[in-house]
Design an enzyme around this catalytic site. Sequence first.
Site, PDB file in Angstrom:
ATOM      1  N   ARG A  27       0.843  -1.215   0.000  1.00 38.47           N
ATOM      2  CA  ARG A  27       0.000   0.000   0.000  1.00 38.47           C
ATOM      3  C   ARG A  27       0.868   1.251   0.000  1.00 38.47           C
ATOM      4  O   ARG A  27       2.077   1.185   0.235  1.00 38.47           O
ATOM      5  CB  ARG A  27      -0.881   0.030   1.254  1.00 38.47           C
TER       6      ARG A  27
ATOM      7  N   SER B  94      11.530  10.124   7.938  1.00 42.51           N
ATOM      8  CA  SER B  94      10.440  11.107   7.917  1.00 42.51           C
ATOM      9  C   SER B  94      11.035  12.449   8.309  1.00 42.51           C
ATOM     10  O   SER B  94      12.049  12.499   9.025  1.00 42.51           O
ATOM     11  CB  SER B  94       9.362  10.717   8.927  1.00 42.51           C
TER      12      SER B  94
ATOM     13  N   TYR C 135       7.567   7.460  17.168  1.00 43.34           N
ATOM     14  CA  TYR C 135       7.769   7.442  15.710  1.00 43.34           C
ATOM     15  C   TYR C 135       9.016   8.258  15.328  1.00 43.34           C
ATOM     16  O   TYR C 135       9.847   7.796  14.534  1.00 43.34           O
ATOM     17  CB  TYR C 135       6.507   8.014  15.061  1.00 43.34           C
TER      18      TYR C 135
ATOM     19  N   ILE D  81       2.561  13.078   3.011  1.00 45.25           N
ATOM     20  CA  ILE D  81       2.250  12.375   1.765  1.00 45.25           C
ATOM     21  C   ILE D  81       0.856  11.743   1.864  1.00 45.25           C
ATOM     22  O   ILE D  81       0.497  11.183   2.912  1.00 45.25           O
ATOM     23  CB  ILE D  81       3.308  11.262   1.493  1.00 45.25           C
TER      24      ILE D  81
HETATM   25  P1  NAP Z   1       0.745   3.125   4.889  1.00 46.38           P
HETATM   26  O1  NAP Z   1      -0.080   3.681   3.787  1.00 46.38           O
HETATM   27  O2  NAP Z   1       0.168   3.013   6.249  1.00 46.38           O
HETATM   28  O3  NAP Z   1       1.328   1.700   4.436  1.00 46.38           O
HETATM   29  C1  NAP Z   1       2.177   1.019   5.300  1.00 46.38           C
HETATM   30  C2  NAP Z   1       2.740  -0.200   4.614  1.00 46.38           C
HETATM   31  O4  NAP Z   1       3.658  -0.822   5.526  1.00 46.38           O
HETATM   32  C3  NAP Z   1       1.673  -1.207   4.262  1.00 46.38           C
HETATM   33  O5  NAP Z   1       2.009  -1.779   3.022  1.00 46.38           O
HETATM   34  C4  NAP Z   1       1.802  -2.254   5.384  1.00 46.38           C
HETATM   35  O6  NAP Z   1       1.511  -3.563   4.952  1.00 46.38           O
HETATM   36  C5  NAP Z   1       3.287  -2.178   5.671  1.00 46.38           C
HETATM   37  N1  NAP Z   1       3.648  -2.633   7.023  1.00 46.38           N
HETATM   38  C6  NAP Z   1       3.375  -2.049   8.219  1.00 46.38           C
HETATM   39  N2  NAP Z   1       3.899  -2.773   9.219  1.00 46.38           N
HETATM   40  C7  NAP Z   1       4.514  -3.845   8.649  1.00 46.38           C
HETATM   41  C8  NAP Z   1       5.235  -4.945   9.154  1.00 46.38           C
HETATM   42  N3  NAP Z   1       5.446  -5.102  10.468  1.00 46.38           N
HETATM   43  N4  NAP Z   1       5.730  -5.849   8.279  1.00 46.38           N
HETATM   44  C9  NAP Z   1       5.538  -5.702   6.947  1.00 46.38           C
HETATM   45  N5  NAP Z   1       4.860  -4.673   6.394  1.00 46.38           N
HETATM   46  C10 NAP Z   1       4.348  -3.761   7.254  1.00 46.38           C
HETATM   47  O7  NAP Z   1       2.085   3.997   5.087  1.00 46.38           O
HETATM   48  P2  NAP Z   1       2.794   5.026   4.068  1.00 46.38           P
HETATM   49  O8  NAP Z   1       2.233   6.370   4.330  1.00 46.38           O
HETATM   50  O9  NAP Z   1       2.830   4.470   2.702  1.00 46.38           O
HETATM   51  O10 NAP Z   1       4.260   5.029   4.686  1.00 46.38           O
HETATM   52  C11 NAP Z   1       5.339   4.255   4.139  1.00 46.38           C
HETATM   53  C12 NAP Z   1       6.619   4.644   4.864  1.00 46.38           C
HETATM   54  O11 NAP Z   1       6.849   6.049   4.708  1.00 46.38           O
HETATM   55  C13 NAP Z   1       6.560   4.397   6.369  1.00 46.38           C
HETATM   56  O12 NAP Z   1       7.820   3.985   6.835  1.00 46.38           O
HETATM   57  C14 NAP Z   1       6.210   5.764   6.926  1.00 46.38           C
HETATM   58  O13 NAP Z   1       6.636   5.900   8.252  1.00 46.38           O
HETATM   59  C15 NAP Z   1       6.969   6.659   5.961  1.00 46.38           C
HETATM   60  N6  NAP Z   1       6.456   8.017   5.913  1.00 46.38           N
HETATM   61  C16 NAP Z   1       5.181   8.294   5.479  1.00 46.38           C
HETATM   62  C17 NAP Z   1       4.760   9.617   5.440  1.00 46.38           C
HETATM   63  C18 NAP Z   1       3.387  10.014   4.964  1.00 46.38           C
HETATM   64  O14 NAP Z   1       3.069  11.225   5.025  1.00 46.38           O
HETATM   65  N7  NAP Z   1       2.556   9.114   4.487  1.00 46.38           N
HETATM   66  C19 NAP Z   1       5.610  10.645   5.862  1.00 46.38           C
HETATM   67  C20 NAP Z   1       6.876  10.329   6.298  1.00 46.38           C
HETATM   68  C21 NAP Z   1       7.301   9.012   6.316  1.00 46.38           C
HETATM   69  P3  NAP Z   1       0.129  -4.358   5.238  1.00 46.38           P
HETATM   70  O15 NAP Z   1      -1.007  -3.436   4.864  1.00 46.38           O
HETATM   71  O16 NAP Z   1       0.253  -5.541   4.349  1.00 46.38           O
HETATM   72  O17 NAP Z   1       0.133  -4.717   6.686  1.00 46.38           O
END
Ligand code: NAP
Length: 247
Positions: free
Chosen positions: A14, A141, A154, A187
Site C-alpha cells: 500500500r 520522515s 515514531y 504524503i
Molecule cells: P501506509 O499507507 O500506512 O502503508 C504502510 C505499509 O507498511 C503497508 O504496506 C503495510 O503492509 C506495511 N507494514 C506495516 N507494518 C509492517 C510490518 N510489520 N511488516 C511488513 N509490512 C508492514 O504507510 P505510508 O504512508 O505508505 O508510509 C510508508 C513509509 O513512509 C513508512 O515507513 C512511513 O513511516 C513513511 N512516511 C510516510 C509519510 C506520509 O506522510 N505518508 C511521511 C513520512 C514518512 P500491510 O497493509 O500488508 O500490513
Amino acid sequence: MTVRRVALVTGGSRGIGSAVALELGRRGFDVAVNYNNSAAAAQEVCDRIAAFGVCARPFKADVGDLSQVEVLFRQVEAELAPVSVLVNNAGITRDNLLMRMKTEEWDRVLAANLNSVFYCTREAIRGMAKARWGRIVSLASVVALIGNVGQANYSASKAGIIGFSKSVAREYASRGVTVNVVAPGFIETDMTGVLKENVKEALLKQIPMGRMGAPEDVARAVAFFASDESAYLTGQVLAIDGGMTMC
Ligand code: NAP
C-alpha cells in the site's frame, strides 16, 4: 539496466511502498513485494508490475519479527534471486503524548520501524558486499529532523534509521553498496488519511508548495537512489516535503 536485479520493498502492498515497487518494476527490476496483512493488495501490485515484463511476487512477513525476516530473505532468494536493492519502507504510527504513551506503543513502533531496518539490512548486506553492488534505501520522515508533538516513538524510530544508515554507509562504502535515506514530509496515503481536517490544514500551512505530496513523488527519489546514476551518493538524507523543512 543490463543485469537483472531483484528489489525487495518492505510494506510494498500500500501507499508509498506500492508506488516504489511499481516504479522499480517500471525501471526493469524484478520486485519482491513484502506485506504483512494486505495480501490482495500485494498481489494486485505484483500483477501491475508484471505488465512491465519483469517478475514480481508477494511475500508475507512481519518485518519487525526476526524469524519472519530470515524466512523472507530465504524465500526471495529461492523464488527470484538474492536481493540487490532493499527498500526499508514498512512503517506504522501509534501516536500519543509522552505522558500517555504506553510502553506497548513505544515497543511496537520501534519494532516495526527500526528493528525491521536492522534485521532486513543485516540479511541483505552480505550478498550485496559479495556482489560488490547494492542499494539500500530507507524511509525515515521529516519528523526525525524536526520532531512532532505526539510522535516521540515514531520520531525516535525514524531518527534511529538515519544514524543506522550513516554507520552502515561508512562500513560498506568501499564495497559498492550505498545506503541512503529519504525523509518524506506529508504524503497522501492511508497513514495520513486518518488525520483530522484541522490537523491537515495546520500541516498544509507549513508547506511552501501548499499541497501534500503523492506517493509517486517519493517513489521517484527512491528509484534514483536504487539506480546506477546515484553511484557516488551514500549516507545521504533527502527530504521530500514540498519545502517544509529545508534543513
Ligand atoms: P501506509 O499507507 O500506512 O502503508 C504502510 C505499509 O507498511 C503497508 O504496506 C503495510 O503492509 C506495511 N507494514 C506495516 N507494518 C509492517 C510490518 N510489520 N511488516 C511488513 N509490512 C508492514 O504507510 P505510508 O504512508 O505508505 O508510509 C510508508 C513509509 O513512509 C513508512 O515507513 C512511513 O513511516 C513513511 N512516511 C510516510 C509519510 C506520509 O506522510 N505518508 C511521511 C513520512 C514518512 P500491510 O497493509 O500488508 O500490513
